[in-house]
Design an enzyme around this catalytic site. Sequence first.
Site, PDB file in Angstrom:
ATOM      1  N   ARG A   1      35.687  27.889 -26.969  1.00  0.00           N
ATOM      2  CA  ARG A   1      34.646  26.892 -26.735  1.00  0.00           C
ATOM      3  C   ARG A   1      33.479  27.096 -27.697  1.00  0.00           C
ATOM      4  O   ARG A   1      32.499  26.364 -27.619  1.00  0.00           O
ATOM      5  CB  ARG A   1      34.128  27.014 -25.309  1.00  0.00           C
TER       6      ARG A   1
ATOM      7  N   ARG B   1      33.603  20.756  -7.132  1.00  0.00           N
ATOM      8  CA  ARG B   1      33.184  21.983  -7.824  1.00  0.00           C
ATOM      9  C   ARG B   1      31.667  21.987  -7.958  1.00  0.00           C
ATOM     10  O   ARG B   1      31.074  20.940  -8.219  1.00  0.00           O
ATOM     11  CB  ARG B   1      33.802  22.007  -9.234  1.00  0.00           C
TER      12      ARG B   1
END
Length: 213
Positions: free
Chosen positions: A86, A158
């Site tokens: 990432r 989430r």
Amino acid sequence: MNILLFGPPGAGKGTQSSLLVSKRDFVQISTGDILRGAISRKTELGSLAQAFMSRGQLVPDDLVISLVKQALEQIKGDFILDGFPRTVAQAEALEVLLKGIEKEIERAIFISVPVGALVKRLSGRRVCKLCGSVFHIENKQPKLNGVCDSCGGELVQRDDDKESVIDERMRAYSKHTAPLIEYYKKLGKYFEVNGDKDEAAVFANIEEILNFT
Ligand code: AMP
């Protein structure tokens, strides 16, 4: 063939990885799943990571790189990296790790989705607490409200899919992850699919890329 999937939060990396696991026998390495597992087991790593994840920030490179190193050392067969790298520093560390085990990534597949669609996907996403199956309050409703079709587990949102955190995740993506597009273009490994379509259509495009010689 080993591949990686990358893209903005909500692009469908996890969904497409699961399809590749079930239909093409890949082994999936998802750093997000590994980190969430550590949080639910209440490990030291989990509590460290949670502080970053709950704010929508990236977990520090050294932590994530060491997790991937452990996962790669145990891997047998072709694998997909889902959500890693990432950052450019992670991508560079990955090159070194892979050299050490005489493996390589052959395709870096970017799943592209417009920002407006991403926010809608993330804020409406619900996941199964037990098996991690993914649903959506509008586009992929479970048969029974709040209950997972696959295992009967409870569906929850989430913490990092809450609207207050989504903006920060998008910022982290633009600053740290988007530069990977150029990184993999330079290496000649970059492929792109339009992720703003239904799951099956995106998967068909990924399969074309895998068969491309
Ligand atoms: P994901 O499930 O891939 O959307 O990841 C959820 C969160 O886990 C991210 O927003 C980050 O906080 C953290 N995370 C997952 N993978 C990485 C990574 N490669 N580097 C840093 N943080 C990560």
